[in-house]
Design an enzyme around this catalytic site. Structure first.
Site, short mmCIF file in Angstrom:
data_model
loop_
_atom_site.label_atom_id
_atom_site.label_comp_id
_atom_site.label_asym_id
_atom_site.label_seq_id
_atom_site.Cartn_x
_atom_site.Cartn_y
_atom_site.Cartn_z
N GLY A 161 37.07 -4.44 -33.51
CA GLY A 161 36.69 -3.10 -33.89
C GLY A 161 35.40 -2.95 -34.66
O GLY A 161 34.87 -1.84 -34.76
N ASP A 162 34.87 -4.04 -35.21
CA ASP A 162 33.59 -3.98 -35.94
C ASP A 162 32.83 -5.26 -35.68
O ASP A 162 32.35 -5.93 -36.59
CB ASP A 162 33.84 -3.79 -37.43
CG ASP A 162 32.58 -3.37 -38.18
OD1 ASP A 162 31.55 -3.09 -37.53
OD2 ASP A 162 32.61 -3.34 -39.43
N LEU A 163 32.69 -5.60 -34.41
CA LEU A 163 32.24 -6.92 -34.01
C LEU A 163 30.72 -7.01 -33.91
O LEU A 163 30.16 -7.28 -32.87
CB LEU A 163 32.89 -7.32 -32.68
CG LEU A 163 32.72 -8.80 -32.29
CD1 LEU A 163 33.39 -9.71 -33.31
CD2 LEU A 163 33.29 -9.04 -30.91
N TRP A 164 30.04 -6.75 -35.02
CA TRP A 164 28.61 -7.03 -34.99
C TRP A 164 28.41 -8.51 -35.28
O TRP A 164 29.31 -9.21 -35.72
CB TRP A 164 27.84 -6.12 -35.93
CG TRP A 164 28.00 -6.30 -37.40
CD1 TRP A 164 29.17 -6.33 -38.11
CD2 TRP A 164 26.95 -6.44 -38.35
NE1 TRP A 164 28.90 -6.48 -39.45
CE2 TRP A 164 27.55 -6.56 -39.62
CE3 TRP A 164 25.55 -6.47 -38.25
CZ2 TRP A 164 26.81 -6.70 -40.79
CZ3 TRP A 164 24.81 -6.61 -39.41
CH2 TRP A 164 25.44 -6.73 -40.66
N ASN A 207 29.68 -10.60 -38.27
CA ASN A 207 31.11 -10.79 -38.49
C ASN A 207 31.69 -11.95 -37.69
O ASN A 207 32.90 -12.16 -37.70
CB ASN A 207 31.87 -9.50 -38.18
CG ASN A 207 31.68 -8.47 -39.28
OD1 ASN A 207 31.25 -8.79 -40.38
ND2 ASN A 207 32.00 -7.22 -38.98
#
Length: 294
Positions: A194-197, A200
């Site tokens: 969900g926040d896979l920049w 991370n």
């Protein structure tokens, strides 16, 4: 000792972790203050705190996301040492090695995550947080409705987004949402980070891929892929996208879909940060074909 590291040390002591002998600032985080602590026995810890928590449950939701990614998805995550209203303490990871072998292992890990956790609905049993903003996860049967309502249109009420996008931009986003079934293929929901920049993605002490800072939900797998694709992955990550496509059977047109899927993250950045590192410009560029011709 900086003000940030002093604050982290004070939070640790208040939470009963009193054997910390040093705290150093960590780089890369945007929404919270983070640091690397060392206990008296030499054990390293990753520590994160909010000056003003966005919710009493923000860190609990993050800790839950780390656990479910590991237990249900088979992806390595740090162990949760402590999670309360003001503080999150995790076992320490190491920076990732940017090698093709590492990124190929990432491709296998994410293919397993996305193909082994399919769900019949989109959402999650609770809301969680994307940075300092609530990620709405209301259960929805239809993926296009879920993505439109809870991942795109949800941001239009944010003050910074209202300031950055004019009325025609907002109307163009609504028209894009109406056409999502034409723009994106129908796909099942699965567990997503969900926040896979890029920042991370880290590594375990023995060098395996590991993830931090999740905002989990059941949604389209390509939401994770889009985030990684558009946040400056290193050249060695090229093998990740090639292998992931092979392992999951992605069609050849996946690259063209990435800007539409990444709109949700660009809007989240606009909502929270000034400057927004060009996110508003990217939103407007993606919306340009959906503006009415005069």
């Amino acid at each position: 000792m900086t003000e940030a590291t002093s604050m982290l040390r004070a939070c640790l002591h208040a939470a009963g972790v009193t054997d910390v002998v040093a705290v150093e600032p960590a780089v890369g985080g945007l929404a919270a203050t983070a640091g690397l602590a060392r206990r008296a026995d030499g054990t390293p810890l990753f520590v994160k705190a909010f000056g003003e928590p966005p919710s009493d449950e923000a860190f609990a939701a993050e800790a839950e996301g780390l656990t479910v990614l590991r237990e249900a998805g088979g992806v390595a995550t740090p162990d949760v040492v402590l999670a309360d209203r003001d503080l999150l303490v995790l076992s320490a990871l190491r920076p990732r090695p940017d090698t093709e072998a590492f990124w190929e292992e990432c491709a296998h890990a994410f293919a397993r995550l996305h193909t082994s956790t399919r769900h019949d609905r989109f959402g999650w049993h609770r809301d969680n947080w994307l940075g300092r903003r609530r990620q709405v996860n209301t259960w929805t049967d239809d993926g296009f409705e879920f993505f439109a309502r809870h991942r795109l249109l949800r941001w239009l009420g944010e003050p910074r987004v209202r300031q950055a996008l004019d009325a025609e931009d907002r109307a163009a986003l609504e028209r894009l949402c109406d056409r999502l079934p034409e723009l994106l293929p129908a796909a099942p929901a699965c567990l997503t980070h969900g926040d896979l920049w890029t920042q991370n993605v880290m590594a375990t002490p023995d060098g395996r891929p590991a993830l931090i800072d999740p905002a989990v939900s059941y949604t389209w797998a390509e939401v994770d892929q889009a985030h990684l694709w558009t946040t400056s992955p290193p050249p060695e990550a090229r093998v990740f996208f090639e292998r992931y496509a092979e392992l999951t059977g992605l069609d050849a047109g996946w690259r063209e879909r990435m800007p539409v899927l990444q709109l949700r993250q660009h809007l989240a950045v606009v909502a929270q940060f000034d400057p927004d590192w060009g996110a508003a410009d990217l939103v407007r560029a993606t919306l340009a074909p959906f503006r009415k011709r005069r």
